[in-house]
Design a protein around this motif. Sequence first.
Motif, mmCIF file in Angstrom:
data_model
loop_
_atom_site.group_PDB
_atom_site.id
_atom_site.type_symbol
_atom_site.label_atom_id
_atom_site.label_comp_id
_atom_site.label_asym_id
_atom_site.label_seq_id
_atom_site.Cartn_x
_atom_site.Cartn_y
_atom_site.Cartn_z
ATOM 1 N N PRO A 189 1.854 12.130 -10.649
ATOM 2 C CA PRO A 189 3.281 11.984 -10.332
ATOM 3 C C PRO A 189 4.183 12.380 -11.494
ATOM 4 N N LYS A 190 5.405 12.731 -11.147
ATOM 5 C CA LYS A 190 6.417 13.041 -12.156
ATOM 6 C C LYS A 190 7.046 11.771 -12.707
ATOM 7 N N ILE A 191 6.999 10.712 -11.908
ATOM 8 C CA ILE A 191 7.617 9.452 -12.302
ATOM 9 C C ILE A 191 6.806 8.296 -11.729
ATOM 10 N N LEU A 192 6.619 7.246 -12.517
ATOM 11 C CA LEU A 192 5.854 6.071 -12.104
ATOM 12 C C LEU A 192 6.775 4.864 -11.992
ATOM 13 N N PHE A 193 6.653 4.139 -10.887
ATOM 14 C CA PHE A 193 7.417 2.921 -10.671
ATOM 15 C C PHE A 193 6.466 1.716 -10.712
ATOM 16 N N PHE A 194 6.851 0.688 -11.444
ATOM 17 C CA PHE A 194 6.063 -0.540 -11.530
ATOM 18 C C PHE A 194 6.907 -1.703 -11.034
ATOM 19 N N PHE A 242 3.578 4.491 -7.332
ATOM 20 C CA PHE A 242 4.097 3.128 -7.216
ATOM 21 C C PHE A 242 2.974 2.146 -7.483
ATOM 22 N N VAL A 243 3.197 1.222 -8.407
ATOM 23 C CA VAL A 243 2.222 0.180 -8.726
ATOM 24 C C VAL A 243 2.800 -1.154 -8.251
ATOM 25 N N PHE A 244 2.133 -1.739 -7.260
ATOM 26 C CA PHE A 244 2.601 -2.984 -6.651
ATOM 27 C C PHE A 244 2.190 -4.196 -7.492
ATOM 28 N N SER A 295 -8.108 -5.109 -11.212
ATOM 29 C CA SER A 295 -7.490 -4.635 -9.967
ATOM 30 C C SER A 295 -6.189 -3.892 -10.249
ATOM 31 N N GLN A 296 -5.387 -4.428 -11.176
ATOM 32 C CA GLN A 296 -4.119 -3.770 -11.478
ATOM 33 C C GLN A 296 -4.353 -2.448 -12.195
ATOM 34 N N ARG A 297 -5.383 -2.375 -13.021
ATOM 35 C CA ARG A 297 -5.701 -1.092 -13.670
ATOM 36 C C ARG A 297 -6.176 -0.066 -12.660
#
Length: 253
Positions: free
Chosen positions: A166-171, A92-94, A153-155
């Motif tokens: 992870p198998k799946i990334l959420f942004f 998860f990328v906040f 920071s986001q990188r």
Amino acid sequence: MSILSVSNLQKKFGDLTVLKDISFQINDGEIVSIIGSSGSGKSTLLRCMNQLEKVTAGEIEINGKTLVKTENGVPVYAGKEVQKEILMETGFVFQSFNLFPHYSVLRNVMEAPVCVAGVPKEEAEKKARGLLKKLGLEEKADAYPCELSGGQSQRVSIARALALEPKILFFDEPTSALDPELTGEVLKVIKSLADLHMTMVIVTHEMAFAKDISDRVIFMDQGVIVEDDTPDAVFQSTNERTREFLGKYHDIQ
């Protein structure tokens, strides 16, 4: 093959229904962007899939494991072990980075593999340095978050999400906290992940980016899915609400 399945999902906050009977599937390697006005339920949907919010009703299945299902009108969650397994298979990328301010960049990336997955420190450090190098942050390993630009920071946040493989990334709107000049560097990194066929779900207000990178685009409005189709179909839609929303953007013509 479906890696994420959401069926009849509902989420209420008191008397306010934020998500209304949401259903969709995402296949392994697919990139899906979720667009819509603020308050349409996009981020809440993402938080439900990442165990940051409890659902009111419905079913979520990730990588063949059932996170939650509804029995007799009540949502029943999997046991803690299964929840942890699912958590380890998602990143998860906040939008606000959420880095640990008192940890170095390197430790931020190493922390979950060492403390959650039990990866030996030397192995975790080697992988973390490799990820930082891949994202152009090799020289920032010993820096602290306060010493970074928003784009950096986001990188780091993306590197941290990738550290558990992870198998799946959420942004969740990964560029919304950035100055326009820094947005491009983060979008470039996400595009590089697309080249690796990483499964991604991206909540974004960057319409040109969504059109360019996505296999599918989901348009949400007032807690429901209005459109779920190819980028061309959605961006050329004749649906009145979709056209009204997209008409606010001039970079997708």
